[in-house]
Design a protein around this motif. Structure first.
Motif, PDB file in Angstrom:
ATOM      1  N   ASP A  37       0.874  -1.166   0.000  1.00  0.00           N
ATOM      2  CA  ASP A  37       0.000   0.000   0.000  1.00  0.00           C
ATOM      3  C   ASP A  37       0.916   1.222   0.000  1.00  0.00           C
ATOM      4  O   ASP A  37       1.470   1.579   1.049  1.00  0.00           O
ATOM      5  N   PRO A  38       1.162   1.834  -1.170  1.00  0.00           N
ATOM      6  CA  PRO A  38       2.181   2.874  -1.289  1.00  0.00           C
ATOM      7  C   PRO A  38       2.071   3.957  -0.217  1.00  0.00           C
ATOM      8  O   PRO A  38       1.002   4.506   0.028  1.00  0.00           O
ATOM      9  N   GLY A  39       3.196   4.215   0.430  1.00  0.00           N
ATOM     10  CA  GLY A  39       3.272   5.249   1.442  1.00  0.00           C
ATOM     11  C   GLY A  39       2.655   4.898   2.773  1.00  0.00           C
ATOM     12  O   GLY A  39       2.714   5.704   3.711  1.00  0.00           O
ATOM     13  N   LYS A  40       2.071   3.703   2.901  1.00  0.00           N
ATOM     14  CA  LYS A  40       1.392   3.344   4.153  1.00  0.00           C
ATOM     15  C   LYS A  40       1.911   2.039   4.764  1.00  0.00           C
ATOM     16  O   LYS A  40       2.323   2.017   5.917  1.00  0.00           O
ATOM     17  N   LYS A  41       1.865   0.964   3.989  1.00  0.00           N
ATOM     18  CA  LYS A  41       2.219  -0.327   4.577  1.00  0.00           C
ATOM     19  C   LYS A  41       2.801  -1.260   3.527  1.00  0.00           C
ATOM     20  O   LYS A  41       2.354  -1.278   2.378  1.00  0.00           O
ATOM     21  N   LEU A  42       3.805  -2.024   3.959  1.00  0.00           N
ATOM     22  CA  LEU A  42       4.425  -3.034   3.106  1.00  0.00           C
ATOM     23  C   LEU A  42       4.483  -4.350   3.865  1.00  0.00           C
ATOM     24  O   LEU A  42       4.925  -4.394   5.024  1.00  0.00           O
ATOM     25  N   GLU A  43       4.024  -5.410   3.231  1.00  0.00           N
ATOM     26  CA  GLU A  43       4.075  -6.746   3.827  1.00  0.00           C
ATOM     27  C   GLU A  43       4.959  -7.629   2.956  1.00  0.00           C
ATOM     28  O   GLU A  43       4.787  -7.682   1.730  1.00  0.00           O
ATOM     29  N   LEU A  44       5.901  -8.303   3.599  1.00  0.00           N
ATOM     30  CA  LEU A  44       6.857  -9.164   2.912  1.00  0.00           C
ATOM     31  C   LEU A  44       6.803 -10.565   3.499  1.00  0.00           C
ATOM     32  O   LEU A  44       6.528 -10.743   4.695  1.00  0.00           O
ATOM     33  N   SER A  45       7.073 -11.551   2.677  1.00  0.00           N
ATOM     34  CA  SER A  45       7.124 -12.945   3.128  1.00  0.00           C
ATOM     35  C   SER A  45       8.505 -13.521   2.822  1.00  0.00           C
ATOM     36  O   SER A  45       9.097 -13.236   1.777  1.00  0.00           O
ATOM     37  N   ALA A  46       9.001 -14.332   3.747  1.00  0.00           N
ATOM     38  CA  ALA A  46      10.331 -14.913   3.586  1.00  0.00           C
ATOM     39  C   ALA A  46      10.340 -15.952   2.477  1.00  0.00           C
ATOM     40  O   ALA A  46       9.373 -16.707   2.294  1.00  0.00           O
ATOM     41  N   ARG A  47      11.439 -16.002   1.754  1.00  0.00           N
ATOM     42  CA  ARG A  47      11.597 -16.971   0.657  1.00  0.00           C
ATOM     43  C   ARG A  47      12.298 -18.225   1.169  1.00  0.00           C
ATOM     44  O   ARG A  47      13.402 -18.153   1.732  1.00  0.00           O
ATOM     45  N   ASP A  48      11.671 -19.357   0.973  1.00  0.00           N
ATOM     46  CA  ASP A  48      12.291 -20.619   1.374  1.00  0.00           C
ATOM     47  C   ASP A  48      13.445 -21.003   0.453  1.00  0.00           C
ATOM     48  O   ASP A  48      14.344 -21.744   0.865  1.00  0.00           O
ATOM     49  N   ASP A  49      13.407 -20.508  -0.801  1.00  0.00           N
ATOM     50  CA  ASP A  49      14.416 -20.899  -1.778  1.00  0.00           C
ATOM     51  C   ASP A  49      15.502 -19.835  -1.964  1.00  0.00           C
ATOM     52  O   ASP A  49      16.200 -19.847  -2.980  1.00  0.00           O
ATOM     53  N   TYR A  50      15.634 -18.929  -1.011  1.00  0.00           N
ATOM     54  CA  TYR A  50      16.638 -17.879  -1.159  1.00  0.00           C
ATOM     55  C   TYR A  50      18.034 -18.499  -1.178  1.00  0.00           C
ATOM     56  O   TYR A  50      18.343 -19.374  -0.363  1.00  0.00           O
ATOM     57  N   TRP A  51      18.866 -18.032  -2.090  1.00  0.00           N
ATOM     58  CA  TRP A  51      20.160 -18.683  -2.330  1.00  0.00           C
ATOM     59  C   TRP A  51      21.132 -18.526  -1.165  1.00  0.00           C
ATOM     60  O   TRP A  51      22.074 -19.308  -1.042  1.00  0.00           O
ATOM     61  N   ARG A  52      20.903 -17.587  -0.286  1.00  0.00           N
ATOM     62  CA  ARG A  52      21.767 -17.425   0.886  1.00  0.00           C
ATOM     63  C   ARG A  52      21.191 -18.079   2.132  1.00  0.00           C
ATOM     64  O   ARG A  52      21.803 -18.022   3.201  1.00  0.00           O
ATOM     65  N   GLY A  53      20.033 -18.688   2.010  1.00  0.00           N
ATOM     66  CA  GLY A  53      19.386 -19.313   3.156  1.00  0.00           C
ATOM     67  C   GLY A  53      18.181 -18.520   3.615  1.00  0.00           C
ATOM     68  O   GLY A  53      18.138 -17.296   3.514  1.00  0.00           O
ATOM     69  N   ARG A  54      17.211 -19.217   4.146  1.00  0.00           N
ATOM     70  CA  ARG A  54      15.953 -18.596   4.571  1.00  0.00           C
ATOM     71  C   ARG A  54      16.169 -17.755   5.825  1.00  0.00           C
ATOM     72  O   ARG A  54      16.934 -18.119   6.721  1.00  0.00           O
ATOM     73  N   ALA A  55      15.453 -16.631   5.906  1.00  0.00           N
ATOM     74  CA  ALA A  55      15.463 -15.805   7.110  1.00  0.00           C
ATOM     75  C   ALA A  55      14.708 -16.526   8.228  1.00  0.00           C
ATOM     76  O   ALA A  55      13.882 -17.404   7.983  1.00  0.00           O
ATOM     77  N   PHE A  56      14.962 -16.144   9.476  1.00  0.00           N
ATOM     78  CA  PHE A  56      14.285 -16.785  10.602  1.00  0.00           C
ATOM     79  C   PHE A  56      12.800 -16.413  10.656  1.00  0.00           C
ATOM     80  O   PHE A  56      11.959 -17.274  10.905  1.00  0.00           O
ATOM     81  N   VAL A  57      12.488 -15.148  10.450  1.00  0.00           N
ATOM     82  CA  VAL A  57      11.084 -14.732  10.544  1.00  0.00           C
ATOM     83  C   VAL A  57      10.339 -15.150   9.289  1.00  0.00           C
ATOM     84  O   VAL A  57      10.910 -15.236   8.193  1.00  0.00           O
ATOM     85  N   ASP A  58       9.041 -15.418   9.454  1.00  0.00           N
ATOM     86  CA  ASP A  58       8.208 -15.804   8.315  1.00  0.00           C
ATOM     87  C   ASP A  58       7.832 -14.615   7.448  1.00  0.00           C
ATOM     88  O   ASP A  58       7.713 -14.746   6.226  1.00  0.00           O
TER      89      ASP A  58
END
Length: 588
Positions: A309-330
């Motif tokens: 939502d530009p200028g208000k809110k951003l929601e991100l999800s962790a990538r299981d296939d990230y080449w450096r390894g998955r982040a701890f938070v979902d």
């Protein structure tokens, strides 16, 4: 653990039933480490001294184990003159063993004897012989129990996956595209880009270049044409492979002046002029590799966009296939447009896990027990004039203004000592020569120069009206200028003779940071032939002698985190290290 606690209570009852046998007088040998039986002074006492620290509950169990060993050998543990006392175990708050005092007090009679003197015979001392009437394994079980309980406590703080990290920020960008020049540069924009996008090259906290999407790179002679070799197996959030074609397209969008070619598994970049700092520039968040499809931004970073939502809110999800390894938070939720006061309230009410802290509030946040992380001094606050001085008197008037400003008072009073007063463009930790540019106020010198100016017109000072800190500092500057005989009026409109600005440094690389600083302020580009300190100093001196900019302070970027956020850190450049952060399950 409950069963273990019951067993320990039973063991405590057994220990209380131990009977002290009658005291006997025995002649003992005095040693520098205390009085003890000759057969055990070099073994038991020294062992206890090495393995048991003061106040250590685990060490108590180990000391009892040594006591059991001595008992099996027919020896008896030496007690303090005040007999035995019990101590509570910190984790479960009940006594588990008797604490024996280590023999650490020096015995001067023993030292005299070892020196060959003939002191009077030492007095006969009293010792308690304590018979440990349980199996050989009992003491070992106590030690094992202590270790198991401690291990259980450590397991509760072990990093684990899951949860949503909630972050509140003041900036409110309306675009996530780092190539969008209509958006002002900010630390928030940089951190959002790092969450979504990868760059060809990375930098560590010391400014050293590290491979990222590009595994290696090399220049052709002259440093004007560079080859970057790509890492295989990296994909965008939509599953598309990162290849030389989309890398070249992304870099062309962000840098229209570059000539970028895709050649097999590599990318060739040709600049307008020799650029030895091109790999460092490719590590900047604005050069993150993005795939632009239908107005949507797709990256290859550790998190994918799930809602925007530009200028208000951003929601991100962790990538299981990230080449450096998955982040701890979902996932991560970022609330934008929250001022510092609102962010602190969100943190107190549990609506946010990580918030920004104003420079002047950083010290208070620490005193309140918050988890506070600060970057190095990576943001320059300065006065910037819109044009070059037109006459010698105008140049001298700007010099008077620089001498009149009390930077130390501004830092100590308004910023609570959280910044660094400076007369340099780059911070001292980056260059090592910042102290050569004086930053102390010299009111007498300023008044002397002011008396040599025939006509000093009144100036207008502009500032960001939404920045409360900028307003109070601008007010202080007008007072300092008045003390030197100058007239400065505040304005928050568009037109001003000079402005109070805050400029995030572009890079941990000093040469690139100075070049980008001059570019952003529309100052003459410094002529750098190398990143040697002498060349940097000469280039920075040239920029300051133009009288277009008066450095004031170097600010730190500070964040405060809730107690449930573990391993939250920030880099020297203010970057969020979200990959290593995790959320604890216990309540704060």
């Amino acid at each position: 653990i409950i069963s273990l606690a019951l067993w320990l209570r039973g063991l405590e009852s057994k220990l209380r039933r131990l009977r002290f046998i009658r005291l006997r007088l025995s002649r003992v040998r005095n040693t520098p480490c205390g009085s003890s039986l000759p057969s055990m002074d070099s073994f038991i006492c020294s062992t206890a001294l090495l393995i048991r620290g003061r106040g250590s509950s685990v060490g108590v169990a180990i000391s009892l184990l040594c006591g059991a060993t001595a008992d099996q050998a027919g020896r008896y543990w030496q007690l303090a003159a005040a007999a035995v006392r019990t101590i509570p175990f910190a984790l479960m708050n009940f006594p588990i063993a008797s604490r024996y005092r280590s023999a650490t007090q020096p015995n001067w009679m023993g030292l005299l004897a070892r020196s060959g003197l003939n002191p009077t015979a030492p007095p006969r001392l009293q010792f308690c012989r304590t018979q440990i009437d349980m199996k050989r394994s009992a003491s070992a079980l106590i030690a094992a129990a202590s270790v198991l309980i401690a291990a259980g406590s450590m397991a509760a703080t072990r990093p684990h996956y899951g949860g949503t990290l909630r972050i509140a920020v003041q900036a409110a960008p309306t675009s996530l595209d780092p190539a969008d020049s209509s958006q002002p540069d900010s630390f928030t924009r940089r951190n959002l880009s790092r969450l979504i996008l990868d760059t060809l090259v990375d930098q560590d906290d010391r400014g050293r270049l590290l491979p990222a999407i590009a595994t290696s790179w090399e220049p052709e002679p002259g440093n004007q044409r560079w080859h970057f070799y790509l890492r295989p197996g990296i994909s965008f959030h939509n599953g598309t492979a990162v290849n030389s074609d989309n890398v070249a397209a992304s870099l062309r969008t962000a840098n229209p002046n570059w000539k970028v070619f895709a050649t097999g598994d590599s990318v060739v970049i040709e600049c307008d002029s020799p650029d030895p700092w091109l790999p460092a520039e490719l590590s900047l968040p604005r050069n993150g590799i993005a795939k632009r499809e239908g107005g949507k931004l797709v990256g290859s970073g550790p998190f994918a966009i799930s809602h925007w939502d530009p200028g208000k809110k951003l929601e991100l999800s962790a990538r299981d296939d990230y080449w450096r390894g998955r982040a701890f938070v979902d996932s991560i939720e970022i609330e934008m447009g929250r001022n510092f006061r609102e962010q602190v309230i969100d943190l107190d009410l549990g609506k946010a896990d990580v918030v920004e802290a104003a420079p002047e509030q950083a010290h208070r946040a620490v005193m309140e027990g918050r988890t506070v992380q600060s970057s190095a001094s990576f943001e320059l606050m300065a006065l910037v004039f819109s044009r070059d001085p037109q006459t010698p008197d105008e140049a001298r008037q700007r010099q008077v203004l620089g001498l009149s400003i009390d930077r130390a008072a501004i830092n100590n009073v308004l910023l609570q000592g959280s910044a660094e007063p400076t007369g340099a463009l780059l911070p001292g930790w980056m260059t090592g020569y910042a102290f050569l540019f004086p930053s102390e106020a010299d009111l007498s010198r300023a008044r002397q120069l002011r008396s040599e100016i025939r006509y000093a017109p009144s100036w207008s000072l502009g500032y960001d009206a939404s920045d409360q800190l900028a307003r109070v500092i601008a007010e202080r500057i007008t007072l300092n200028a008045r003390d030197a005989g100058l007239s400065v009026q505040l304005t928050n409109g568009g037109a001003a003779d000079f402005r109070l600005v805050r400029i995030p440094l572009a890079s941990l690389d000093a040469a690139l940071a100075l070049t980008k600083l001059a570019e952003n302020l529309r100052l003459p580009q410094p002529k750098l032939t190398s990143d040697a300190s002498s060349d940097l100093y000469a280039a920075e001196t040239s920029l300051l002698e133009s009288k277009r900019i008066i450095p004031l302070l170097h600010l730190k970027i500070t964040t405060a985190a809730a107690s449930t956020v573990k391993n939250w850190t920030t880099g020297r450049d203010g970057s969020w290290h979200v990959q290593d952060a995790w959320l604890a399950t216990e309540k704060p």
